[in-house]
Scaffold this motif. Structure first.
Motif, PDB file in Angstrom:
ATOM      1  N   GLN A 125       2.945  27.858 -99.072  1.00 48.79           N
ATOM      2  CA  GLN A 125       1.686  27.192 -98.767  1.00 48.79           C
ATOM      3  C   GLN A 125       1.716  26.494 -97.406  1.00 48.79           C
ATOM      4  O   GLN A 125       0.674  26.135 -96.874  1.00 48.79           O
ATOM      5  CB  GLN A 125       1.353  26.170 -99.863  1.00 48.79           C
ATOM      6  CG  GLN A 125       2.383  25.050-100.011  1.00 48.79           C
ATOM      7  CD  GLN A 125       2.032  24.086-101.124  1.00 48.79           C
ATOM      8  OE1 GLN A 125       0.859  23.780-101.325  1.00 48.79           O
ATOM      9  NE2 GLN A 125       3.042  23.613-101.856  1.00 48.79           N
ATOM     10  N   TYR A 126       2.905  26.295 -96.833  1.00 41.07           N
ATOM     11  CA  TYR A 126       3.020  25.643 -95.535  1.00 41.07           C
ATOM     12  C   TYR A 126       3.533  26.563 -94.431  1.00 41.07           C
ATOM     13  O   TYR A 126       3.454  26.231 -93.256  1.00 41.07           O
ATOM     14  CB  TYR A 126       3.926  24.415 -95.637  1.00 41.07           C
ATOM     15  CG  TYR A 126       3.327  23.345 -96.525  1.00 41.07           C
ATOM     16  CD1 TYR A 126       2.080  22.787 -96.231  1.00 41.07           C
ATOM     17  CD2 TYR A 126       3.987  22.910 -97.663  1.00 41.07           C
ATOM     18  CE1 TYR A 126       1.522  21.818 -97.043  1.00 41.07           C
ATOM     19  CE2 TYR A 126       3.428  21.936 -98.485  1.00 41.07           C
ATOM     20  CZ  TYR A 126       2.188  21.393 -98.168  1.00 41.07           C
ATOM     21  OH  TYR A 126       1.633  20.448 -98.977  1.00 41.07           O
ATOM     22  N   GLY A 149       0.868  19.620 -86.284  1.00 38.63           N
ATOM     23  CA  GLY A 149       1.052  19.420 -87.710  1.00 38.63           C
ATOM     24  C   GLY A 149       1.519  20.650 -88.445  1.00 38.63           C
ATOM     25  O   GLY A 149       1.165  20.868 -89.609  1.00 38.63           O
ATOM     26  N   LYS A 150       2.352  21.466 -87.802  1.00 41.34           N
ATOM     27  CA  LYS A 150       2.749  22.764 -88.357  1.00 41.34           C
ATOM     28  C   LYS A 150       4.216  22.780 -88.794  1.00 41.34           C
ATOM     29  O   LYS A 150       5.124  22.719 -87.953  1.00 41.34           O
ATOM     30  CB  LYS A 150       2.532  23.863 -87.318  1.00 41.34           C
ATOM     31  CG  LYS A 150       1.122  23.914 -86.736  1.00 41.34           C
ATOM     32  CD  LYS A 150       0.090  24.370 -87.753  1.00 41.34           C
ATOM     33  CE  LYS A 150      -1.274  24.545 -87.105  1.00 41.34           C
ATOM     34  NZ  LYS A 150      -2.266  25.112 -88.024  1.00 41.34           N
ATOM     35  N   PRO A 151       4.475  22.877 -90.091  1.00 44.60           N
ATOM     36  CA  PRO A 151       5.867  22.986 -90.563  1.00 44.60           C
ATOM     37  C   PRO A 151       6.613  24.170 -89.949  1.00 44.60           C
ATOM     38  O   PRO A 151       7.811  24.080 -89.687  1.00 44.60           O
ATOM     39  CB  PRO A 151       5.708  23.159 -92.076  1.00 44.60           C
ATOM     40  CG  PRO A 151       4.404  22.520 -92.395  1.00 44.60           C
ATOM     41  CD  PRO A 151       3.519  22.808 -91.202  1.00 44.60           C
ATOM     42  N   THR A 191      -1.196  23.727 -91.871  1.00 45.73           N
ATOM     43  CA  THR A 191      -0.741  22.395 -91.457  1.00 45.73           C
ATOM     44  C   THR A 191      -0.245  21.627 -92.677  1.00 45.73           C
ATOM     45  O   THR A 191      -0.531  21.992 -93.816  1.00 45.73           O
ATOM     46  CB  THR A 191      -1.885  21.604 -90.794  1.00 45.73           C
ATOM     47  OG1 THR A 191      -2.968  21.506 -91.732  1.00 45.73           O
ATOM     48  CG2 THR A 191      -2.376  22.288 -89.540  1.00 45.73           C
ATOM     49  N   HIS A 192       0.514  20.566 -92.400  1.00 45.68           N
ATOM     50  CA  HIS A 192       0.981  19.682 -93.472  1.00 45.68           C
ATOM     51  C   HIS A 192       0.427  18.282 -93.186  1.00 45.68           C
ATOM     52  O   HIS A 192       0.578  17.774 -92.076  1.00 45.68           O
ATOM     53  CB  HIS A 192       2.505  19.640 -93.513  1.00 45.68           C
ATOM     54  CG  HIS A 192       3.067  19.025 -94.769  1.00 45.68           C
ATOM     55  ND1 HIS A 192       2.862  17.710 -95.102  1.00 45.68           N
ATOM     56  CD2 HIS A 192       3.800  19.560 -95.780  1.00 45.68           C
ATOM     57  CE1 HIS A 192       3.460  17.445 -96.238  1.00 45.68           C
ATOM     58  NE2 HIS A 192       4.034  18.560 -96.684  1.00 45.68           N
TER      59      HIS A 192
END
Length: 201
Positions: free
Chosen positions: A3-4, A156-158, A78-79
């Protein structure tokens, strides 16, 4: 995890490939130059022009890699924890400090010092020990890694954190090849200078 990080996105693998390719390319090109003077020959026998040609190529590949990295980030989830004020502030600090390390390193070394002039026989008179080399022995690599991480946090990207880990590993591997080889180049010059000094007595 899925999901990330969207593992179905081709841009992820293209960015990872570019991250691995760049240091592999410049180390291979530099060693080929050192052993066979390939780039110097392509530059009409002028080592300085050969070094400038490699510098331009490395710089261009870096811009392409950065563009591919950003494109990969934009296509990923994003997370929320990476979009807080704290993480965004940290992102800005990392990018600013990373760029300071990279740019000040380039300023201290010059074009030939930055872009592997040693392999062309263009050696520096003495080791640079001032800033940023009094902070870290590899300011360009660590500064670049900081910028990658800062960019990942900013968006905001794992997946950017994962790719930054790849950047770090690839640079550490590159340093394990570059540092002893470069040290050997300068050790050879020192031995040759000592031999000349003895002959001159």
């Amino acid at each position: 995890m899925d999901q990330y990080i969207d593992f179905s996105q081709p841009s992820l693998y293209i960015a990872a490939g570019s991250i691995i390719f760049n240091p592999t390319f410049w180390n291979t090109a530099a060693r080929t130059e050192y052993h066979h003077k390939t780039l110097t020959k392509l530059a009409g026998g002028n080592a300085l022009y050969g070094c400038y040609g490699l510098a331009l190529t490395i710089f261009t590949l870096g811009l392409i890699r950065d563009a591919l990295y950003e494109r990969a980030l934009r296509s990923q989830p994003t997370h929320p924890l990476l979009l807080t004020f704290l993480s965004q502030s940290l992102a800005a600090v990392l990018v600013i400090c990373g760029n300071i390390l990279v740019l000040s390193s380039m300023w201290a070394l010059g074009i030939t010092g930055t872009y592997l002039g040693d392999y062309f026989g263009i050696l520096m008179d003495e080791m640079v020990t001032g800033f940023p080399f009094n902070v870290t022995d590899a300011p360009m690599y660590y500064g670049s890694t900081m910028s990658f991480l800062g960019t990942a946090l900013w968006f905001g990207k794992p997946v950017g954190v994962v790719l930054t880990g790849l950047v770090f590993v690839v640079y550490k591997v590159a340093l394990s090849f570059e540092d002893p080889f470069t040290a050997g180049i300068y050790a050879k010059r020192e031995r040759e200078e000592k031999a000349k000094g003895k002959r001159g007595l």
